[in-house]
Write a protein that holds these residues in place. Structure first.
Motif, PDB file in Angstrom:
ATOM      1  N   GLU A   1     -85.897 -35.931 -82.559  1.00  0.00           N
ATOM      2  CA  GLU A   1     -85.349 -35.327 -83.770  1.00  0.00           C
ATOM      3  C   GLU A   1     -86.422 -34.498 -84.463  1.00  0.00           C
ATOM      4  N   ALA A   2     -85.995 -33.432 -85.103  1.00  0.00           N
ATOM      5  CA  ALA A   2     -86.912 -32.584 -85.852  1.00  0.00           C
ATOM      6  C   ALA A   2     -87.210 -33.189 -87.218  1.00  0.00           C
ATOM      7  N   GLY A   3     -88.363 -32.800 -87.782  1.00  0.00           N
ATOM      8  CA  GLY A   3     -88.677 -33.089 -89.167  1.00  0.00           C
ATOM      9  C   GLY A   3     -88.380 -31.854 -90.005  1.00  0.00           C
ATOM     10  N   PHE A   4     -88.230 -32.045 -91.326  1.00  0.00           N
ATOM     11  CA  PHE A   4     -87.824 -30.940 -92.190  1.00  0.00           C
ATOM     12  C   PHE A   4     -88.673 -30.886 -93.453  1.00  0.00           C
ATOM     13  N   MET A   5     -89.072 -29.681 -93.805  1.00  0.00           N
ATOM     14  CA  MET A   5     -89.820 -29.426 -95.028  1.00  0.00           C
ATOM     15  C   MET A   5     -88.858 -29.035 -96.143  1.00  0.00           C
ATOM     16  N   SER A   6     -89.192 -29.421 -97.369  1.00  0.00           N
ATOM     17  CA  SER A   6     -88.441 -28.963 -98.535  1.00  0.00           C
ATOM     18  C   SER A   6     -89.385 -28.224 -99.474  1.00  0.00           C
ATOM     19  N   VAL A   7     -88.794 -27.449-100.362  1.00  0.00           N
ATOM     20  CA  VAL A   7     -89.599 -26.722-101.332  1.00  0.00           C
ATOM     21  C   VAL A   7     -90.189 -27.683-102.363  1.00  0.00           C
ATOM     22  N   ALA A   8     -89.655 -28.907-102.434  1.00  0.00           N
ATOM     23  CA  ALA A   8     -90.137 -29.888-103.398  1.00  0.00           C
ATOM     24  C   ALA A   8     -91.411 -30.590-102.955  1.00  0.00           C
ATOM     25  N   HIS A   9     -91.767 -30.507-101.673  1.00  0.00           N
ATOM     26  CA  HIS A   9     -92.997 -31.130-101.207  1.00  0.00           C
ATOM     27  C   HIS A   9     -94.203 -30.454-101.863  1.00  0.00           C
ATOM     28  N   THR A  10     -95.097 -31.257-102.400  1.00  0.00           N
ATOM     29  CA  THR A  10     -96.291 -30.742-103.064  1.00  0.00           C
ATOM     30  C   THR A  10     -97.485 -30.787-102.116  1.00  0.00           C
ATOM     31  N   LYS A  11     -98.552 -30.116-102.505  1.00  0.00           N
ATOM     32  CA  LYS A  11     -99.781 -30.169-101.705  1.00  0.00           C
ATOM     33  C   LYS A  11    -100.297 -31.601-101.628  1.00  0.00           C
ATOM     34  N   GLN A  12    -100.135 -32.352-102.710  1.00  0.00           N
ATOM     35  CA  GLN A  12    -100.535 -33.760-102.691  1.00  0.00           C
ATOM     36  C   GLN A  12     -99.723 -34.539-101.661  1.00  0.00           C
ATOM     37  N   ASP A  13     -98.405 -34.260-101.578  1.00  0.00           N
ATOM     38  CA  ASP A  13     -97.565 -34.899-100.557  1.00  0.00           C
ATOM     39  C   ASP A  13     -98.080 -34.582 -99.157  1.00  0.00           C
ATOM     40  N   LEU A  14     -98.378 -33.308 -98.939  1.00  0.00           N
ATOM     41  CA  LEU A  14     -98.812 -32.875 -97.614  1.00  0.00           C
ATOM     42  C   LEU A  14    -100.156 -33.486 -97.255  1.00  0.00           C
ATOM     43  N   ASP A  15    -101.082 -33.521 -98.208  1.00  0.00           N
ATOM     44  CA  ASP A  15    -102.396 -34.123 -97.954  1.00  0.00           C
ATOM     45  C   ASP A  15    -102.261 -35.617 -97.675  1.00  0.00           C
ATOM     46  N   GLN A  16    -101.368 -36.286 -98.407  1.00  0.00           N
ATOM     47  CA  GLN A  16    -101.150 -37.706 -98.160  1.00  0.00           C
ATOM     48  C   GLN A  16    -100.563 -37.938 -96.771  1.00  0.00           C
ATOM     49  N   THR A  17     -99.685 -37.037 -96.344  1.00  0.00           N
ATOM     50  CA  THR A  17     -99.085 -37.132 -95.010  1.00  0.00           C
ATOM     51  C   THR A  17    -100.139 -36.935 -93.928  1.00  0.00           C
ATOM     52  N   ILE A  18    -100.994 -35.945 -94.113  1.00  0.00           N
ATOM     53  CA  ILE A  18    -102.046 -35.668 -93.132  1.00  0.00           C
ATOM     54  C   ILE A  18    -103.019 -36.843 -93.049  1.00  0.00           C
ATOM     55  N   GLU A  19    -103.367 -37.414 -94.205  1.00  0.00           N
ATOM     56  CA  GLU A  19    -104.258 -38.584 -94.236  1.00  0.00           C
ATOM     57  C   GLU A  19    -103.626 -39.763 -93.494  1.00  0.00           C
ATOM     58  N   ALA A  20    -102.316 -39.958 -93.701  1.00  0.00           N
ATOM     59  CA  ALA A  20    -101.613 -41.037 -93.003  1.00  0.00           C
ATOM     60  C   ALA A  20    -101.597 -40.795 -91.495  1.00  0.00           C
ATOM     61  N   ALA A  21    -101.418 -39.539 -91.102  1.00  0.00           N
ATOM     62  CA  ALA A  21    -101.407 -39.207 -89.676  1.00  0.00           C
ATOM     63  C   ALA A  21    -102.763 -39.449 -89.043  1.00  0.00           C
ATOM     64  N   GLU A  22    -103.822 -39.130 -89.756  1.00  0.00           N
ATOM     65  CA  GLU A  22    -105.175 -39.399 -89.229  1.00  0.00           C
ATOM     66  C   GLU A  22    -105.354 -40.899 -88.957  1.00  0.00           C
ATOM     67  N   LYS A  23    -104.879 -41.718 -89.891  1.00  0.00           N
ATOM     68  CA  LYS A  23    -104.947 -43.181 -89.710  1.00  0.00           C
ATOM     69  C   LYS A  23    -104.094 -43.618 -88.528  1.00  0.00           C
ATOM     70  N   ALA A  24    -102.887 -43.059 -88.416  1.00  0.00           N
ATOM     71  CA  ALA A  24    -101.967 -43.452 -87.351  1.00  0.00           C
ATOM     72  C   ALA A  24    -102.530 -43.090 -85.978  1.00  0.00           C
ATOM     73  N   PHE A  25    -103.066 -41.868 -85.851  1.00  0.00           N
ATOM     74  CA  PHE A  25    -103.622 -41.460 -84.571  1.00  0.00           C
ATOM     75  C   PHE A  25    -104.869 -42.258 -84.223  1.00  0.00           C
ATOM     76  N   ALA A  26    -105.636 -42.630 -85.228  1.00  0.00           N
ATOM     77  CA  ALA A  26    -106.829 -43.434 -84.976  1.00  0.00           C
ATOM     78  C   ALA A  26    -106.443 -44.822 -84.420  1.00  0.00           C
ATOM     79  N   LEU A  27    -105.370 -45.385 -84.952  1.00  0.00           N
ATOM     80  CA  LEU A  27    -104.913 -46.692 -84.477  1.00  0.00           C
ATOM     81  C   LEU A  27    -104.337 -46.593 -83.071  1.00  0.00           C
ATOM     82  N   LEU A  28    -103.738 -45.447 -82.727  1.00  0.00           N
ATOM     83  CA  LEU A  28    -103.217 -45.286 -81.375  1.00  0.00           C
ATOM     84  C   LEU A  28    -104.334 -45.266 -80.342  1.00  0.00           C
TER      85      LEU A  28
END
Length: 427
Positions: free
Chosen positions: A400-427
């Motif tokens: 399934e695809a993911g979707f961006m909204s205009v409501a997402h803030t830079k803080q949201d995106l940075d938090q997502t990227i930080e979470a992904a770094e943690k997730a990939f590190a655990l993998l």
């Protein structure tokens, strides 16, 4: 994170709802955990029954491009509800939304409103068969066009997630009229058309395949299909239920400058309420009942609440710079996710078109369903659960695809990227 209420609700739901959910992909079965039960949403976030907050990249599977509960959309629904939720009779709002759709899509001269994407594709295929007098249709492996019988053959979306590309309950006599080809393989399509000369009523496809992740059309693929359909008298149905008003105001057809004979729409044109539509040139659409003899009907079609939400949504999407914002936010997230994935030893491939994106757990590029099927779904499941525990809500399926909204803030995106770094590190 603990999800005690969601867990209890899911157990209770399974007693009265098949599988505990009203759509299979919601079950979280393929990612090894119980689904979240959502209580409310606002902007870029959803809140579950345990009062936990998540940055949301599902967006009700695409339509929440403005974010959840945009005040102007909410107000439009409230104002409409005061006057009645359903009439089973025409309203002026149906005309207003139809005019907006026709303005956005120059190949749509008339449009028929329905109540779901499945209704839209099913009806468009019936119209194509009725207009051509032919029975066969051609679709692509991994493209999902709803759960109508003739379309659940090598489908994507939840059907791919659960490993049931052809559902039980579909008579063989129905399925034999559905031909399936490989997405992005124009030569294969040409061979199949030649082998079924004057028998194919329509070719139906997602212009960007969003039910096997996010697979863009290769250069020349859409153009080649358009030329082939014109030459062979085949109706080209472009299913923009997911991409319409998502990747551009005029959808993928505007983005790639290729036009279908019939177009299917949904999701966004109802502002998140249940709605679908199909449209095309007058000479095709005028063959529908009551103008013509091809029957299609729906008591809730053109529902005033959905029409009101759709009108309010499309007005906001027309604002100058809207899609540039979506592109900028999506590109920022893509760059961050790529950087995070590069630190992992597990092969990944991130693909994006506008505000649609997918991270595959395999070597890329992914050009068709066979490529997507090589993904390490167990690695994706671990990634999904880690992201969820970090407060990031993604689609619970590799396909399934993911979707961006205009409501997402830079803080949201940075938090997502930080979470992904943690997730990939655990993998």
């Amino acid at each position: 994170m603990k999800h005690d209420c969601s867990h209890d609700y899911f157990a209770k739901a399974k007693e009265v709802i098949p599988g505990g959910v009203n759509s299979p992909v919601r079950a979280f079965k393929s990612v090894g955990c119980d689904p979240l039960f959502i209580e409310r949403a606002e902007g870029s976030r959803i809140y579950d029954a345990d009062h936990q907050s998540y940055i949301d990249y599902v967006g009700s599977w695409g339509p929440m491009i403005l974010g959840h509960c945009h005040p102007e959309v909410v107000r439009a629904i409230q104002d409409a509800a005061v006057n009645g939720a359903s009439f089973g009779a025409p309203t002026y709002k149906e005309i207003e939304l139809a005019e907006m759709v026709c303005e956005a899509y120059p190949n749509i001269e008339k449009v028929r409103m329905v109540s779901s994407g499945t209704e839209a594709t099913m009806s468009a295929i019936r119209l194509a068969r009725g207009c051509t007098g032919r029975d066969k249709i051609l679709k692509f492996d991994g493209c999902y066009h709803g759960h109508a019988d003739s379309l659940l053959v090598k489908a994507g979306s939840g059907a791919a997630t659960f490993g049931v590309p052809t559902s039980p309950g579909i008579p063989a006599d129905f399925a034999k009229y559905t031909l399936t080809a490989t997405y992005n393989d124009l030569d294969e399509v040409k061979s199949m058309v030649a082998a079924n000369k004057n028998e194919i009523a329509c070719i139906i496809l997602e212009p960007i395949a969003g039910n096997m992740g996010c697979v863009p059309p290769q250069p020349g693929f859409l153009e080649g299909l358009r030329e082939l359909c014109t030459a062979e008298g085949i109706v080209l149905i472009i299913d923009e239920v997911m991409t319409g008003f998502r990747v551009a105001f005029g959808g993928a057809q505007e983005r790639f400058n290729v036009r279908g004979d019939l177009v299917c729409l949904g999701k966004i044109i109802g502002g998140g309420l249940p709605v679908g539509a199909f449209g095309g040139k007058k000479e095709l659409m005028d063959q529908l009942s009551p103008e013509g003899g091809i029957y299609q009907a729906g008591t809730l079609s053109g529902n005033p609440l959905a029409m009101s939400a759709g009108i309010a949504t499309l007005k906001l999407l027309k604002q100058e710079g809207f899609y540039e914002q979506i592109e900028e936010k999506s590109a920022y997230l893509e760059a961050g996710l790529r950087q995070a994935a590069s630190k992992s030893a597990i092969p990944t491939c991130l693909q994006r078109v506008g505000g649609m994106f997918c991270t595959y757990f395999c070597e890329g590029p992914v050009n068709n369903f066979s490529d997507a099927s090589k993904s390490d779904t167990e690695a994706f499941s671990r990634y999904f659960r880690t992201m969820l525990d970090s407060g990031i809500n993604m689609a619970p399926s590799q396909f399934e695809a993911g979707f961006m909204s205009v409501a997402h803030t830079k803080q949201d995106l940075d938090q997502t990227i930080e979470a992904a770094e943690k997730a990939f590190a655990l993998l």
